[in-house]
Structure formats: C-alpha cells, structure tokens
Scaffold this motif. Structure first.
Motif, PDB file in Angstrom:
ATOM      1  N   VAL A 249       0.836  -1.203   0.000  1.00 41.01           N
ATOM      2  CA  VAL A 249       0.000   0.000   0.000  1.00 41.01           C
ATOM      3  C   VAL A 249       0.871   1.253   0.000  1.00 41.01           C
ATOM      4  O   VAL A 249       0.637   2.209  -0.757  1.00 41.01           O
ATOM      5  N   VAL A 250       1.907   1.248   0.843  1.00 35.95           N
ATOM      6  CA  VAL A 250       2.825   2.390   0.923  1.00 35.95           C
ATOM      7  C   VAL A 250       3.563   2.586  -0.397  1.00 35.95           C
ATOM      8  O   VAL A 250       3.706   3.705  -0.894  1.00 35.95           O
ATOM      9  N   LEU A 251       4.055   1.492  -0.975  1.00 40.79           N
ATOM     10  CA  LEU A 251       4.801   1.572  -2.229  1.00 40.79           C
ATOM     11  C   LEU A 251       3.938   2.141  -3.353  1.00 40.79           C
ATOM     12  O   LEU A 251       4.381   3.014  -4.111  1.00 40.79           O
ATOM     13  N   VAL A 252       2.693   1.670  -3.460  1.00 43.71           N
ATOM     14  CA  VAL A 252       1.780   2.167  -4.493  1.00 43.71           C
ATOM     15  C   VAL A 252       1.513   3.655  -4.288  1.00 43.71           C
ATOM     16  O   VAL A 252       1.482   4.435  -5.246  1.00 43.71           O
ATOM     17  N   TYR A 253       1.348   4.052  -3.028  1.00 37.43           N
ATOM     18  CA  TYR A 253       1.097   5.469  -2.730  1.00 37.43           C
ATOM     19  C   TYR A 253       2.271   6.338  -3.186  1.00 37.43           C
ATOM     20  O   TYR A 253       2.080   7.365  -3.849  1.00 37.43           O
ATOM     21  N   LEU A 254       3.479   5.930  -2.852  1.00 38.03           N
ATOM     22  CA  LEU A 254       4.659   6.716  -3.225  1.00 38.03           C
ATOM     23  C   LEU A 254       4.835   6.760  -4.746  1.00 38.03           C
ATOM     24  O   LEU A 254       5.229   7.792  -5.303  1.00 38.03           O
ATOM     25  N   LEU A 255       4.526   5.658  -5.420  1.00 36.97           N
ATOM     26  CA  LEU A 255       4.637   5.639  -6.881  1.00 36.97           C
ATOM     27  C   LEU A 255       3.627   6.589  -7.527  1.00 36.97           C
ATOM     28  O   LEU A 255       3.882   7.161  -8.584  1.00 36.97           O
ATOM     29  N   CYS A 256       2.468   6.753  -6.885  1.00 37.01           N
ATOM     30  CA  CYS A 256       1.462   7.691  -7.402  1.00 37.01           C
ATOM     31  C   CYS A 256       1.843   9.136  -7.131  1.00 37.01           C
ATOM     32  O   CYS A 256       1.473  10.038  -7.888  1.00 37.01           O
ATOM     33  N   TRP A 257       2.579   9.373  -6.049  1.00 36.63           N
ATOM     34  CA  TRP A 257       2.939  10.738  -5.660  1.00 36.63           C
ATOM     35  C   TRP A 257       4.167  11.258  -6.392  1.00 36.63           C
ATOM     36  O   TRP A 257       4.252  12.445  -6.727  1.00 36.63           O
TER      37      TRP A 257
END
Length: 329
Positions: A249-257
């Motif tokens: 979840v954290v990795l996906v969030y950072l990739l989106c940001w």
C-alpha cells in the motif's frame, strides 16, 4: 466586417458569454467528452463502493477492532472523500477547460485535495511505525499500541494536515483572484519555495521514515522465521503478512505521488503544463481506488466481510461477532 466577427464568435466559445472577462472554452469532440465522463463516473463510484466496504467492515465486525485496522479505517475515510469529491471534480478539470463553481469552491476544493492526500500519507507513516513495533516487539505490542493511542495519533495527523496545507496555500486561499487571469479558471499557483518545502515534507521525509522501517521489518521477519515455534508461528506469520500487505500500500502510494512532484518542480504555468499537472493530480486520486483492491487481494477477512455485507448478513442478530478468521478456529 460583421460576418467576420460573427464567424470568430462561432469558432471561439467563452465559459461565460455575457462576461467580458470570461475565459475561452476549448472545443473537444463529443465522443471524447462522453468517454472521459463515463470513465470518471465509473472510477469514482467504484472507489466510493470499495472504501465503504472497508469502513463498514472495520466498524461493524468486532474482530476487526484492532489498532492497525483503525488506521486502515482512517485511510479508507480519506479515500472515500477522494472518491466522493476529489475524483469527480478533478476528472472534470481534465476534460473541461472552464470552472463553473466559483472562486470559493475552487479554493476549498484544492484545500480538501491537499488535506486528504497529506492525511493519507500521515496514516501510512503511522501504519509503518505500527507494523514495525508489531513485528520487532510482538510481546509488548499490546502495551505500547492500543486503540486509544491510535485514535489520538489519527486526530493529530488530520489536524496537522489541515494546518500545514492552510499555511502552504495561504495566499491562494485568501486572494484567489490574484492568480486568475479570467473568469472561469481554477488553476493553483504555489510558490517554488513552497513546492520544494512540500516535496520535502510529503515525499523526502516520509521516505526517510517509511523505507528504513520496512527494510528493518523484512530483516526482523527473516530473523524471527529461524526461531519460530509452533505456538508463535501463526501469530508471526500473520504479522509478517500484514506488514507485507501494508508495505505494498505504501509503495503504491509513493509511486502515485512521485510523478506529481517531479512534474511540479520542472514545469511552468502555461496551459499545457496545467493540463499535465491535472493529470498528475488525477493519478494521485486514483490511488484511493487502489488501496481496497490491495486489501481484497491479500486480506481474506476483507473478502469475507464484503461477502457478509453484500448478502445483507450484517443485519442479522449478533452479526458483529461473525468469525472472519476461520483458519484460527
């Protein structure tokens, strides 16, 4: 001469034809409008639906009233707001060149956008700390982390998100007319120094916290795997799986940001750049739909609770005590 002016008026459309200060309106093919609006509607409804499942599941079922799930609940609330408000409006900005909702809502929308995504990031940082304590010190985890402390941390996180983003957007919120060249425009202009500050606060600093924590979690989990016994095996595996899932979840969030900050720091403020920034905002909003999909893939309790909700079993007597972890029987 009059015919030339008439042809120009036909080819150039205005957001507000009766206003001399109106912005011009881009003319797009009708098929493009229809396709984009269908995509926006479907994505927004899907995001709201999935996050409502998460919120109802954690709120209703007693087995899910744990500190980690309270944090997931806070994250789902932020994602629900994104699906209800941010995704539809931001989607409209992708296809519509005119803003019809006035300067006040333009300012409020951007404040809500920034507060929600910053609060989501804060939730992820707290989740990372929670998972580190759970894996690194499982025996004392119940004493260190409880629902009351988690709720306090969530409240502080949301208050900080509001104060920080109000400071970041202070001039834009109080004097929106300074940044608008015509009526029917909603474009945010943030000072370069504030963009750099925001990139540090919302990207660099969180990475310094989150990435080392999850690296340590991986090392601790591997070390513990060598010394497990039959009593602690199930508990350790459960904590490790939760850490891995929330790490995704954290990795996906950072990739989106990350694309948003890279674009914001490198582009100017002309019309094409504004379109690209709007696309980056949309990618950030899309993340709100990704989280419940990740839960569905990795959490059996979410799939079971969703089944109970959709089959209306939650209206039965004592449904709050239904077992969502049958393997633990």
């Amino acid at each position: 001469m009059d015919s030339i002016k008439y042809q120009q008026n036909q080819t150039i459309q205005y957001c507000f034809p009766n206003n001399n200060l109106s912005c011009t309106r881009s003319i797009r093919p009708e098929s493009e409008f229809i396709a984009v609006y269908i995509f926006i509607a479907v994505t927004s409804v899907f995001t709201v639906f999935l996050n409502l499942l998460v919120i109802i599941s954690i709120s209703h079922f007693k087995q899910l009233h744990t500190p980690t799930n309270v944090l997931i609940l806070s994250l789902a609330v932020a994602d629900l707001i994104a699906g209800l408000i941010l995704m539809p409006v931001q989607g409209m900005k992708l296809i519509e060149s005119c803003w019809y909702f006035g300067e006040i809502f333009c300012s409020m929308f951007l404040l809500i956008l920034y507060v929600v995504v910053t609060a989501s990031l804060g939730n992820l940082i707290i989740i990372s700390v929670d998972r580190y304590i759970a894996v690194n010190d499982p025996l004392r985890y119940p004493m260190k982390v409880n629902n009351s402390r988690v709720v306090v941390s969530i409240v502080v996180n949301w208050i900080f998100s509001f104060i920080y983003n109000f400071y970041l957007l202070y001039e834009f919120l109080l004097y929106p007319e300074r940044n608008h060249t015509c009526v029917g425009e909603c474009i945010i202009y943030v000072k370069l120094e504030n963009i750099i500050l925001d990139a540090f606060v919302c990207l660099v600093a969180p990475c310094w916290v989150i990435i080392p924590l999850y690296v340590k979690i991986c090392f601790v989990a591997k070390r513990q795997a060598k010394h497990l016994n039959s009593v602690t095996d199930k508990k350790a595996k459960s904590e490790k799986k939760a850490a891995r899932t929330l790490g995704i979840v954290v990795l996906v969030y950072l990739l989106c940001w990350m694309p948003y900050y890279l674009i914001s720091l490198s582009l100017g403020h002309d019309e094409n750049d504004a379109l690209i920034v709007n696309v980056m905002y949309w990618i950030v909003c899309i993340n709100s739909c990704m989280n419940p999909l990740i839960y569905a893939m990795f959490y059996r309790w979410f799939r079971l609770s969703a089944k109970y909700i959709l089959t209306l079993k939650i209206f039965e007597t004592s449904s709050a005590y239904l077992n969502l972890f049958p393997e633990e029987k």
